[in-house]
Design an enzyme around this catalytic site. Structure first.
Site, PDB file in Angstrom:
ATOM      1  N   LYS A 272       0.661  -1.178   0.147  1.00 27.30           N
ATOM      2  CA  LYS A 272      -0.067  -0.032  -0.100  1.00 27.30           C
ATOM      3  C   LYS A 272       0.853   1.269   0.127  1.00 27.30           C
ATOM      4  CE  LYS A 272      -2.948   2.423   3.322  1.00 27.30           C
ATOM      5  NZ  LYS A 272      -3.608   2.324   4.813  1.00 27.30           N
ATOM      6  N   LYS A 284      -9.872  12.179   9.224  1.00 23.76           N
ATOM      7  CA  LYS A 284      -9.439  11.690  10.359  1.00 23.76           C
ATOM      8  C   LYS A 284      -9.340  12.927  11.375  1.00 23.76           C
ATOM      9  CE  LYS A 284      -6.079   8.576   8.447  1.00 23.76           C
ATOM     10  NZ  LYS A 284      -6.484   7.030   9.200  1.00 23.76           N
ATOM     11  N   ARG A 358      -7.656  -0.603   1.238  1.00 25.76           N
ATOM     12  CA  ARG A 358      -8.182  -1.982   0.736  1.00 25.76           C
ATOM     13  C   ARG A 358      -8.557  -1.758  -0.484  1.00 25.76           C
ATOM     14  NH1 ARG A 358     -12.158  -2.441   5.752  1.00 25.76           N
ATOM     15  NH2 ARG A 358     -10.375  -1.529   6.666  1.00 25.76           N
TER      16      ARG A 358
END
Length: 508
Positions: A272, A284, A358
């Site tokens: 990643k 965040k 992901r």
């Protein structure tokens, strides 16, 4: 800058069967153990004397340590002057209680603690190498690592740092080969650290791809880079979706090492490469967001590993597929509720834009599967749930049961200490979507790491042995230094992946 990027330059490593007659300003690193209970009042430090040290010198070292109250506790360092030796000083480093055998990572950590205490010494000699030359050299290189690229003259270290390591060993021929291999491993881990520590202002997808290309081409790898236009045309919906909120567009880098002379084993590596992660629209919290400079730690380790495989001429094919993007909120960013199509055709409802890793990994996994690999290893700072489950130093490994356990065992053997985790079948139900094939997150707050692993499993080709290594905590040390690990990027899991590659090369 990227065109000349050559990775971390490790100190020169040589092997000698005896102490030189003169070593000038060099420091000799000597292992010591505790003569009593580790840390107890009555304990004193005793030198683990190898054939390199004369008895007179051993006596002088132990007398000096006793006078200073040194007890030989694990990673305790004490510097003394020893007239009987041809060095400026001796740095004694503790290994704790005496043992029949000293584990490699104990030696590695002791060497790292010694290196951190060197205070700018340019040259060291060490008898730790008489216990384990590979561990001693790795520990010294990684313990002496410093990242100073963005220091001005006002705060940059005035000294030049460790430049030369002399490993003392009576079997100089075999030790020389082991020491060089260890130096290459240490340089690979330090290169991964450099990439992680480079701030996102200077390491964005295009620059990251350029550095990967420079590193790969320097060792003869075949390099392919897909820009945003090629990604859009190719149907890489996950990478495009994550990257479209940034003014700095995404990339996909492919690095190929051809090591098999005939039809041999082929290993796919995927990492990643989120060069910075704000969380996107699902932003965040501000506190500690700067740690997200490390969100490309998996990509950094994969790049370092495939370069190391080429340098070590491993007789297997290794193909790295590295997606790179910056996850930012903007008027062009993907929204919670959007649906994208992953490379290969699976549609995904994006319920949380902060579960972006992901999405880019899924594209890369499908592409890696088109190379028909026997094994697939992917790694990323995947989930904060990894740190909740296993803490800041223990990676979680998920995947095919047999290969997952093999990866975890090898990781523990090299001191990166990954731990095998399950992928319960029922977790797939948590990823059902009402509008697409999958949702990118579960509605439950439980088993976050395992849910992410379950998502990735959907994209792994049938018949391929695979493992995912979640390094959300272990990739970046936010606390104080310990052993051979300083603050910032750690380079985990470079040594694990290389150990797996070597094991596959040797055993299939």
């Amino acid at each position: 800058m990227s065109a000349a990027y050559a990775g971390y330059q490790a100190p020169a490593v040589t092997v000698s069967s005896s102490l030189p007659k003169r070593a000038g300003a060099a420091v000799l690193i000597v292992p010591v153990v505790s003569s009593g209970d580790d840390g107890a009042e009555q304990a004193t430090a005793k030198v683990l004397a190898g054939p390199s040290l004369p008895a007179e010198a051993v006596g002088q070292i132990e007398s000096a340590l006793q006078a200073l109250g040194a007890k030989g506790g694990a990673e305790q360092v004490t510097r003394v002057v020893v007239p009987a030796l041809p060095v400026a000083s001796v740095l004694a480093v503790g290994l704790g209680k005496p043992r029949d055998e000293y584990p490699a990572d104990l030696v590695r950590r002791a060497a790292g603690a010694a290196a951190r205490a060197l205070n700018g010494t340019e040259k060291v000699l060490t008898t730790l190498s008489e216990l384990d030359v590979s561990a001693a050299v790795e520990g010294l290189i990684l313990g002496s690592y410093r990242f100073t690229a963005f220091r001005s003259d006002k705060t940059a270290p005035k000294d030049s740092g460790l430049r030369e390591i002399v490993a003392l060993s009576t079997d100089a021929k075999s030790a020389k080969q082991a020491a060089q291999r260890a130096a290459d491993i240490g340089a690979a881990v330090a290169t991964a650290r450099d990439l992680v520590n480079t701030p996102p202002s200077h390491l964005f997808p295009a620059e990251f791809a350029s550095r990967a290309k420079a590193l790969g081409e320097a060792v003869g790898l075949t390099v392919e880079i897909l820009d945003e236009k090629a990604l859009e045309k190719g149907g890489y919906g996950g990478i495009i979706g994550v990257g479209k909120g940034s003014s700095r567009p995404p990339r996909l880098v492919r690095l190929t090492h051809k090591g098999a002379k005939r039809k041999g084993k082929r290993v796919a590596l995927v990492g990643k490469g989120i060069t910075f992660d704000t969380g996107g629209i699902s932003i965040k919290p501000a506190a500690n967001m700067h740690h997200m400079t490390s969100d490309m730690g998996g990509a950094a380790a994969v790049i370092a590993t495939v370069v190391l495989a080429a340098k070590q001429k491993l007789p297997i094919d290794v193909i790295a597929t590295v997606p790179m993007a910056e996850n930012m909120p903007s008027s062009t960013a993907q929204r919670p509720g959007d649906v994208l199509t992953q490379y290969g055709g699976i549609t995904v409802e994006v319920l949380n834009t902060d579960a972006e890793g992901r999405l880019i990994l899924a594209d890369a996994i499908v592409r890696a599967g088109e190379d028909d690999p026997d094994y697939l290893i992917e790694t990323s700072t995947l989930t904060g749930a990894q740190t909740v489950a296993l803490g800041a130093r223990t990676p979680g490994v998920m995947g095919s049961d047999e290969f997952r356990d093999r990866v975890a065992d090898l990781s523990q053997a090299v001191g990166e200490n990954a731990w095998a985790m399950p992928l319960p079948e029922e977790l797939k139900d948590d990823l059902k979507s009402t509008v697409a094939d999958l949702a990118n997150v579960s509605g439950s707050r439980f088993a976050g790491m395992l849910v992410a692993g379950t998502y990735l499993r959907e994209f792994v080709p049938e018949g391929v042995q695979w493992a995912h290594i979640d390094i959300a905590g272990p990739a970046y040390n936010t606390s104080g230094p310990w052993g051979y690990t300083g603050k910032g990027g750690t380079g985990v899991p470079t040594r694990t992946m290389f150990a797996v590659l070597e094991d596959i090369a040797a055993n299939g």
